[in-house]
Design an enzyme around this catalytic site. Structure first.
Site, PDB file in Angstrom:
ATOM      1  N   LYS A 145     -12.973  10.899 -15.722  1.00  0.00           N
ATOM      2  CA  LYS A 145     -14.084  11.855 -15.736  1.00  0.00           C
ATOM      3  C   LYS A 145     -13.783  12.874 -14.666  1.00  0.00           C
ATOM      4  O   LYS A 145     -13.514  12.501 -13.506  1.00  0.00           O
ATOM      5  CB  LYS A 145     -15.397  11.149 -15.375  1.00  0.00           C
ATOM      6  CG  LYS A 145     -16.005  10.364 -16.495  1.00  0.00           C
ATOM      7  CD  LYS A 145     -17.397   9.892 -16.082  1.00  0.00           C
ATOM      8  CE  LYS A 145     -18.073   9.137 -17.201  1.00  0.00           C
ATOM      9  NZ  LYS A 145     -19.414   8.703 -16.848  1.00  0.00           N
ATOM     10  N   ASP A 154     -31.137   4.072 -17.385  1.00  0.00           N
ATOM     11  CA  ASP A 154     -30.701   4.841 -18.559  1.00  0.00           C
ATOM     12  C   ASP A 154     -29.942   3.930 -19.520  1.00  0.00           C
ATOM     13  O   ASP A 154     -28.889   4.273 -20.039  1.00  0.00           O
ATOM     14  CB  ASP A 154     -29.823   6.016 -18.103  1.00  0.00           C
ATOM     15  CG  ASP A 154     -29.616   7.027 -19.237  1.00  0.00           C
ATOM     16  OD1 ASP A 154     -30.317   6.909 -20.265  1.00  0.00           O
ATOM     17  OD2 ASP A 154     -28.767   7.913 -19.077  1.00  0.00           O
ATOM     18  N   ILE A 209     -11.480  13.391 -24.439  1.00  0.00           N
ATOM     19  CA  ILE A 209     -12.182  12.556 -25.429  1.00  0.00           C
ATOM     20  C   ILE A 209     -13.662  12.875 -25.494  1.00  0.00           C
ATOM     21  O   ILE A 209     -14.376  12.351 -26.325  1.00  0.00           O
ATOM     22  CB  ILE A 209     -11.979  11.044 -25.140  1.00  0.00           C
ATOM     23  CG1 ILE A 209     -12.353  10.702 -23.694  1.00  0.00           C
ATOM     24  CG2 ILE A 209     -10.570  10.602 -25.465  1.00  0.00           C
ATOM     25  CD1 ILE A 209     -12.364   9.204 -23.425  1.00  0.00           C
ATOM     26  N   GLY A 210     -14.139  13.705 -24.595  1.00  0.00           N
ATOM     27  CA  GLY A 210     -15.553  14.056 -24.664  1.00  0.00           C
ATOM     28  C   GLY A 210     -15.947  14.944 -23.502  1.00  0.00           C
ATOM     29  O   GLY A 210     -15.131  15.286 -22.654  1.00  0.00           O
ATOM     30  N   ILE A 211     -17.211  15.304 -23.541  1.00  0.00           N
ATOM     31  CA  ILE A 211     -17.732  16.135 -22.454  1.00  0.00           C
ATOM     32  C   ILE A 211     -18.826  15.333 -21.760  1.00  0.00           C
ATOM     33  O   ILE A 211     -19.763  14.863 -22.409  1.00  0.00           O
ATOM     34  CB  ILE A 211     -18.327  17.465 -23.010  1.00  0.00           C
ATOM     35  CG1 ILE A 211     -17.225  18.270 -23.723  1.00  0.00           C
ATOM     36  CG2 ILE A 211     -18.974  18.285 -21.897  1.00  0.00           C
ATOM     37  CD1 ILE A 211     -16.122  18.792 -22.831  1.00  0.00           C
ATOM     38  N   PHE A 224     -20.766  16.272 -15.978  1.00  0.00           N
ATOM     39  CA  PHE A 224     -20.181  17.088 -14.912  1.00  0.00           C
ATOM     40  C   PHE A 224     -18.858  17.740 -15.311  1.00  0.00           C
ATOM     41  O   PHE A 224     -18.261  18.451 -14.531  1.00  0.00           O
ATOM     42  CB  PHE A 224     -19.948  16.234 -13.665  1.00  0.00           C
ATOM     43  CG  PHE A 224     -21.227  15.751 -13.036  1.00  0.00           C
ATOM     44  CD1 PHE A 224     -21.884  16.526 -12.099  1.00  0.00           C
ATOM     45  CD2 PHE A 224     -21.772  14.530 -13.387  1.00  0.00           C
ATOM     46  CE1 PHE A 224     -23.063  16.085 -11.515  1.00  0.00           C
ATOM     47  CE2 PHE A 224     -22.939  14.079 -12.806  1.00  0.00           C
ATOM     48  CZ  PHE A 224     -23.598  14.853 -11.870  1.00  0.00           C
ATOM     49  N   GLY A 225     -18.402  17.462 -16.491  1.00  0.00           N
ATOM     50  CA  GLY A 225     -17.122  18.037 -16.913  1.00  0.00           C
ATOM     51  C   GLY A 225     -16.502  17.201 -18.009  1.00  0.00           C
ATOM     52  O   GLY A 225     -17.165  16.332 -18.604  1.00  0.00           O
ATOM     53  N   GLU A 226     -15.203  17.451 -18.239  1.00  0.00           N
ATOM     54  CA  GLU A 226     -14.540  16.764 -19.348  1.00  0.00           C
ATOM     55  C   GLU A 226     -14.297  15.279 -19.040  1.00  0.00           C
ATOM     56  O   GLU A 226     -14.144  14.893 -17.884  1.00  0.00           O
ATOM     57  CB  GLU A 226     -13.168  17.414 -19.597  1.00  0.00           C
ATOM     58  CG  GLU A 226     -13.277  18.782 -20.224  1.00  0.00           C
ATOM     59  CD  GLU A 226     -12.063  19.628 -19.933  1.00  0.00           C
ATOM     60  OE1 GLU A 226     -11.271  19.258 -19.042  1.00  0.00           O
ATOM     61  OE2 GLU A 226     -11.913  20.666 -20.576  1.00  0.00           O
TER      62      GLU A 226
END
Ligand code: ACK
Length: 984
Positions: free
Chosen positions: A638, A731, A612-614, A617-619
Site C-alpha cells: 500500500k 469497520d 491491484i487496487g486503489i 491513501f493511494g495505490e
C-alpha cells in the site's frame, strides 16, 4: 708313499675351523712318541698337486704297539664343543701277507684341555679318550701307488669348556694307518636376519642337546616391536624366532632391511607395512617421509590420520533465515556450498546486542538461552530465547570443521543477520514483601520484574483469603512498586500475587505469597456496646444480603450473553500474558510507534509487480519481498500518494502501527514499512483472492454451507483475538476481509478506529459516500455499524459483534449488499424500528438466529466473539442437526421484525415501503390512496408511472418485494400466535 686325490676344501657355513692339516703350510711337526719308529710325517701331493701333510704308521709285525701322536695346542676360540674329522686309510690286516695276531685295525683318539699353548710334555695318562676309531663301511676310493685304497672319514665330537684350548692325540696300537687329514672345527649358527633383527654368528652349546638363546638387534632404521630372540641349536641351526623389529616411520621393509620411502610416498603409521602414495592435496619432497605435508591452503586436524586427504575449512553457511517470535529468535540455514572435503561440520552462533543502529554492538549477556546449544551445533537450526524485547541483535552463524582452528578466515565461514525482537510481556514480579501489617491491611512492596521488556505501565495485585477459593479474589492496580491493601479481615491469612503490565500486555502473576492480618483489639466497652455492634453487623449483613440478591437478580436479567461475556472478560483479565493493543496515537511521536511495532524495510528489497487496487491513501500493488536471509514472499504494497500532508502520513502509517501489534492467522500480517524513502509504503502479506465480498460475488453459489461457516469461523477467530487485545475494529465488513489462495479469511483494514476516536466531537453528518457516512473526522459504515455506535459513537467489542452479524449475512448471501439499495437513512430508521435483515437464501436457521443475536439492540445482549466462535465450532462439529435451513418456509422476507407482537400491530404500507427501501415513495403512494399493505399488492407498472414513480428499477423493486415482505410477515405473525389461533 701315498697319492691322495682330494677335492678342494669348502667348509659348510655353520662351521668354524680350528685346524685343518690340509691348509697348514709347511710341515706339521706334531709331537710323536716314540720319536722314532712310530708316527711319521709324510708329505704327499693332492690331486691338484698341492702338497699335503700326512702321518703314517704301520708297525703291524710288532706286538704291543703304543705310538702316540699329539697335535699342537689348538685354541678353542669360544667353541664349547669341537668336532674332529679324520680322513684316513687303514690297511685291513687280511691284506697284509704274513702278519700274525699283532695286526690291528683301529686307533684311539684323545684330547687334553689346557691353557698352555706350548706344553712340552703331556703325560699320556692325562689324555682323555674320545673314542676308538675303526675303518668304516663308507669310504672313498683312493689311489695309493698302484693300488686303490679306501679313504675313511670319521668325525668325533667332544665338549671343551674348561680351558682356552686343547691338544688332540692319536694312539696307534699296531695298525697300518695313514692320517690323510685332520680337521678340527666347531659348529655355529651363522649370522642371520629374522623379523628385521640381526642374530650374530653364534657358537653352538656345549652339549649336543643344548640350545643357546640369542638376542637379536634391530636392523638399521628399525625399532624393536618385541624383544627379538632365537635359539641356536647344537647342529648350527637357528630355531624358534621370537619377537622382532619394525621399520621406522618413513621406511618400509624390503628383503630384510628397512628402505626409505621414495619422494611422493610416506609411511606414517607403523601398522602400515609399506610406504604409500601421498593422499590428495599433500606432498612429500624428501625420501623417508613420515608424513606428507599438506599443499598450501589445505590442512589436517590433529585427529586426522595421515592417510586422509588434506582438507579445508568450510565456506559460509547459506540462506540464513530468521524468525522472530516476541523475544525468541529461530535461525535456520543451509549447509555451506563447500564443506572443504570433510564431514565434521558444526556451527556456532555469535550473539551481539546492538544499540543505536548497528554501530555499537556488544556481546549478548549470559541470560540468552541457546537451544539446543550455542556451539557445536550439528543441525542447521538454533533457537535463542530470553532476549530483550524490542532490541536489535546481530546473530552470526559460523561454520567450522576439524581444520577451522587457526585457519578460519572468520568472515569467509560465517553469515550474519541483524534483527529486532518484538515486544513481550514482562517477566513475573519477584520478592514481594510485606511492610506494615494491620488488622485490616497489609502494605506490600516488590521488585521490578527481571525482564520488564518495556516500560511498566502498572502493577496489578491479586489477593484472596487463603481458605477461600482463588476465584473470589480481589484486584488492586498501582503504578508504583508498592500497594497498601486495605479492607481485609482481621487475623486472616491472605495470598497475594503481583503482575506487571507494559504496552505488550500483562506478564504472568508471581507465585502467591501469604501474609496474615493482625487480630481485632479486645473489646474495650461493655456488653451493651458489644450487642450494639452485633446488631449493627447483623443489620449490615442483612443489607448486604439484600444488595447482593438485587445485584444477582439484575445481573441474571441482563440476558443470556452478558453473564457469559462477563466470564470471558474475567477470563481474559486473569489470563497472564494477554497483550493489550496500544493506540499508536498515544505516542507523542507517531513515528516512534511505527518503528516500535513495524519493521523498516529497505525499499530495494521490494519488487513491485502490478497495481491491484486503489486504497484510501493511494495505490495498492502486489509484488515480491526478499528480506536478507529470508525466502522471497508475495506481498501487497500500500503506498501513500505523492502529495500528502503530515497528518495523512500519520494516518496512513497508523494502520501499520496497529497491524504490527497483531499476530494471528486470521489477521492480515504486516511485513514492514518503508518510511525512509518515498513513496512511503506499508507491506503486508499478499492475499491472492482479494477482498471477501468480491470473491463471494465471483463464486456465487459455489460453496457448501459448511465452507461458508468455515470462513465465518476464521473471521470470528480473528475478531476474538482483536477483542481479547481490547482492539475495536469499527469497520468490520466483508470488503475488509481478505482471502488468500488457501481460502483463509483474514481481517484487514485497521485505518478507521483512530480517526473517529481522535475527534469524538465530530458532528454526525449524513453526507453519504459509497455506503459510509463521512464525518469530518472519518467515515461510518452505516450498514455495518450498530445503532449505539452510529448514534453515540459507542464503539465497543459489541459494536464489532453487530458488524460481524452483517458480515455473516454478506457471506451467506454471497456478497449481497446489506439492505440492498436502501439509503443509509432508511437503514438507520428500519433498524431503529426493529427490522433486521432476513435469512439469505438457503441460510440455516441457526445461522440467521446468530445474526439476529448479533443485532440485538441492547448491546450487552449480543454474544461475545468467544461465544460466536464456540457456536460456530459447534455447528461445524455437528452440521447435520444444526445446519437446517428454513425448509418449507416461503422465500426469505426482505426484512424481518425481531421485536414482539406489539410491533406487528403497527405494520402498515409505510412500514412495508421502508422495509423494501422504497420509503421515499411513501407520500406519493399515500396521496394516491395506497395506505394499506394489501393495496400495495394491487400496484402495476402503469399505476406507478401514472402517479410519478417512473424509475423502472424502483417499479421492479416494489413489485418484486412487496409480495415477499407481506407473505413473510404473515408467516411470522402465524408463528408468533399460540397454536390454537393458527388458522387451519
Ligand atoms: O478486492 P481487492 O482485490 O482486494 O481490491 C482491494 C484493493 O487492494 C484496495 O484495497 C486489495 N488488497 C488490499 N490489501 C491486499 C492484500 N494484502 N492482498 C491482496 N489484495 C489486497 C483489495
Amino acid at each position: 708313499m701315498f697319492t691322495v686325490i682330494s677335492a678342494a676344501r669348502v667348509y659348510p657355513p655353520n662351521e668354524g675351523t680350528l685346524l685343518d692339516t690340509r691348509t697348514v703350510p709347511g710341515e706339521l711337526k706334531w709331537a710323536a712318541s716314540p720319536t722314532e719308529g712310530g708316527w711319521e710325517e709324510v708329505s704327499i701331493m693332492d690331486e691338484k698337486n698341492v702338497p699335503i701333510r700326512t702321518y703314517q704308521v704301520c708297525n703291524v709285525m710288532e706286538p704291543s704297539q703304543s705310538n702316540w701322536l699329539r697335535t699342537d695346542w689348538i685354541p678353542r676360540s669360544g667353541a664349547q664343543r669341537i668336532y674332529v674329522e679324520i680322513k684316513f686309510t687303514l690297511r685291513d690286516c687280511n691284506s697284509l701277507p704274513g702278519v700274525t695276531g699283532t695286526c690291528k685295525e683301529t686307533f684311539n683318539l684323545y684330547y687334553y684341555e689346557s691353557n698352555n699353548d706350548r706344553e712340552h710334555y703331556i703325560r699320556e695318562s692325562n689324555f682323555l679318550k674320545i673314542d676308538t676309531v675303526a675303518a668304516d663301511e663308507s669310504f672313498t676310493q683312493v689311489d695309493i701307488g698302484d693300488r686303490i685304497m679306501k679313504l675313511n672319514t670319521e668325525v668325533r665330537d667332544v665338549k671343551v669348556t674348561t680351558r682356552k684350548g686343547f691338544y688332540l692325540a692319536f694312539q696307534d696300537v699296531g695298525a697300518c694307518i695313514a692320517l690323510v687329514s685332520v680337521r678340527v672345527f666347531y659348529k655355529t649358527c651363522p649370522l642371520t636376519v629374522r623379523n628385521l633383527a640381526t642374530f650374530p654368528d653364534t657358537n653352538t652349546g656345549a652339549d649336543t642337546s643344548s640350545l643357546v638363546e640369542v638376542r637379536g638387534s634391530c636392523v638399521n632404521q628399525s625399532e624393536e616391536r618385541e624383544e627379538p630372540k632365537m635359539y641356536c641349536g647344537a647342529d648350527g641351526e637357528w630355531l624358534v624366532p621370537i619377537g622382532g623389529c619394525v621399520c621406522n616411520l618413513g621406511y618400509e621393509e624390503k628383503s630384510g632391511v628397512c628402505q626409505a620411502c621414495t619422494v611422493g610416498f610416506n609411511r606414517a603409521v607403523s601398522t602400515d607395512r609399506a610406504c604409500s602414495k601421498c593422499p590428495p592435496h599433500s606432498h612429500s619432497e624428501k625420501e623417508g617421509a613420515t608424513v606428507c605435508d599438506c599443499n598450501p591452503a589445505y590442512y589436517r586436524s590433529e585427529s586426522d590420520p595421515a592417510s586422509m586427504p588434506c582438507t579445508q575449512p568450510p565456506s559460509a553457511p547459506q540462506q540464513l533465515i530468521s524468525e522472530v517470535n516476541e523475544t525468541s529468535v529461530v535461525l535456520e540455514w543451509s549447509a555451506p556450498l563447500r564443506l572443504g572435503g570433510r564431514s565434521d561440520i558444526s556451527y556456532s552462533v555469535d550473539c551481539l546486542l546492538c544499540h543505536g543502529g548497528a554501530q555499537l554492538c556488544l556481546p549478548c549477556s549470559q541470560d540468552v538461552l541457546f537451544s539446543p546449544q550455542q556451539s557445536g551445533l550439528r543441525a542447521t537450526r538454533v533457537c535463542m530465547s530470553e532476549l530483550q524485547a524490542h532490541t536489535r541483535y546481530t546473530f552470526t552463524i559460523l561454520a567450522r570443521n576439524g581444520v577451522s582452528q587457526g585457519h578460519s578466515a572468520g568472515a569467509g565461514q560465517s553469515v550474519s543477520v541483524t534483527l529486532t525482537t518484538n515486544q513481550a510481556a514482562p517477566s513475573p514480579v519477584t520478592s514481594i514483601q510485606a511492610g506494615d501489617v494491620t488488622r485490616h491491611g497489609v502494605s506490600l512492596a516488590w521488585q521490578q520484574p527481571d525482564r520488564p521488556n518495556g516500560v511498566i505501565l502498572e502493577y496489578e495485585v491479586k489477593y484472596y483469603e487463603k481458605d477461600q477459593k482463588e476465584s473470589s479474589y480481589r484486584i488492586m492496580k498501582t503504578a508504583s512498586r508498592s500497594a497498601d491493601i486495605t479492607g481485609l479481615s482481621p487475623l486472616t491469612v491472605y495470598l497475594f500475587q503481583v503482575r506487571a503490565r507494559t504496552a505488550a500486555g500483562y506478564g504472568e502473576f508471581s507465585g502467591p505469597v501469604e501474609f496474615s492480618t493482625n487480630s481485632d483489639p479486645l473489646p474495650l466497652i461493655g456488653d451493651a456496646a458489644n450487642s450494639t455492634l452485633l446488631l449493627l453487623s447483623i443489620s449490615g449483613g442483612v443489607i448486604l444480603l439484600l444488595i447482593s440478591t438485587a445485584v444477582f437478580i439484575i445481573s441474571r436479567r441482563r440476558g443470556k450473553y452478558s453473564q457469559a461475556k462477563q466470564d470471558s472478560e474475567e477470563e481474559k483479565h486473569l489470563n497472564p500474558g494477554v497483550r493489550i493493543y496500544v493506540d499508536p496515537f498515544t505516542y507523542e511521536d507517531p513515528d516512534q510507534a511505527v518503528h516500535e511495532f513495524a519493521k523498516e524495510i529497505d525499499a530495494s528489497y521490494i519488487h513491485i509487480e502490478k497495481v491491484i487496487g486503489i486504497g484510501e491513501f493511494g495505490e495498492v500493488c502486489s509484488g515480491r519481498l526478499r528480506l536478507q536471509g529470508k525466502r522471497e514472499i508475495f506481498v501487497a504494497i500500500k503506498s501513500l500518494k505523492a502529495a500528502y500532508s503530515n497528518k495523512q502520513r500519520q494516518d496512513f502509517l497508523s494502520e501499520a502501527s496497529i497491524m504490527g501489534q497483531f499476530d494471528h492467522p486470521n489477521i492480515i500480517r504486516l511485513e514492514g514499512v518503508v518510511t525512509r524513502c518515498k513513496p512511503v509504503m506499508i507491506i503486508t502479506e499478499y492475499m491472492e483472492n482479494g477482498s471477501l465480498d468480491a470473491f463471494l460475488r465471483k463464486h456465487d453459489g459455489h460453496f457448501t454451507v459448511i465452507q461458508l461457516v468455515g470462513k465465518l469461523r476464521g473471521i470470528a477467530s480473528g475478531m476474538k483475538y482483536l477483542s481479547d487485545m481490547s482492539y475495536v475494529h469499527r469497520d468490520l465488513a466483508a470488503r475488509n476481509i481478505l482471502v488468500n489462495s488457501n481460502l483463509v479469511c483474514k481481517v484487514s483494514d485497521f485505518g478507521l478506529s483512530r480517526v473517529l476516536q481522535e475527534d469524538p466531537e465530530n458532528a454526525y453528518t449524513t453526507r453519504e459516500v459509497t455506503g459510509t457516512y463521512h464525518s469530518p473526522g472519518g467515515k461510518i459504515p452505516i450498514r455495518w455499524t450498530s445503532p449505539e455506535a452510529i448514534a453515540y459513537r459507542k464503539f465497543t467489542p459489541s459494536s464489532d459483534t453487530w458488524s460481524y452479524g452483517v458480515v455473516m449475512w454478506e457471506v451467506m448471501s454471497y456478497g449481497e449488499r446489506p439492505y440492498w439499495d436502501m439509503s443509509n437513512q432508511d437503514v438507520i430508521k428500519a433498524i431503529d424500528e426493529g427490522y433486521r435483515l432476513p435469512p439469505p437464501m438457503d441460510c440455516p436457521v441457526c445461522l440467521h438466529q446468530l445474526m439476529l443475536d448479533c443485532w440485538q439492540t441492547e448491546r450487552t445482549h449480543r454474544p461475545s466473539f468467544t461465544q460466536i466462535l464456540n457456536m460456530l465450532d459447534k455447528l461445524i462439529r455437528n452440521p447435520t442437526t444444526t445446519l437446517r435451513t428454513g425448509g418449507d418456509r416461503p422465500v426469505p422476507s426482505l426484512l424481518e421484525p425481531v421485536v414482539g407482537p406489539e410491533f406487528v400491530s403497527v405494520w402498515s404500507a409505510e412500514d412495508c415501503l421502508q422495509a423494501i427501501g422504497m420509503g421515499m415513495y411513501r407520500d406519493t403512494l399515500t396521496t394516491a390512496g395506497y395506505t394499506s399493505p394489501d393495496s400495495l399488492l394491487t400496484l402495476t407498472h402503469q399505476d406507478m408511472t401514472s402517479i410519478g414513480i417512473i424509475t423502472p428499477s424502483h417499479q421492479d423493486q416494489i413489485l418484486a418485494s412487496v409480495q415477499q415482505v407481506l407473505l413473510s410477515h404473515m408467516q411470522q405473525i402465524q408463528e408468533q400466535m399460540p397454536d390454537s389461533m393458527v388458522p387451519v
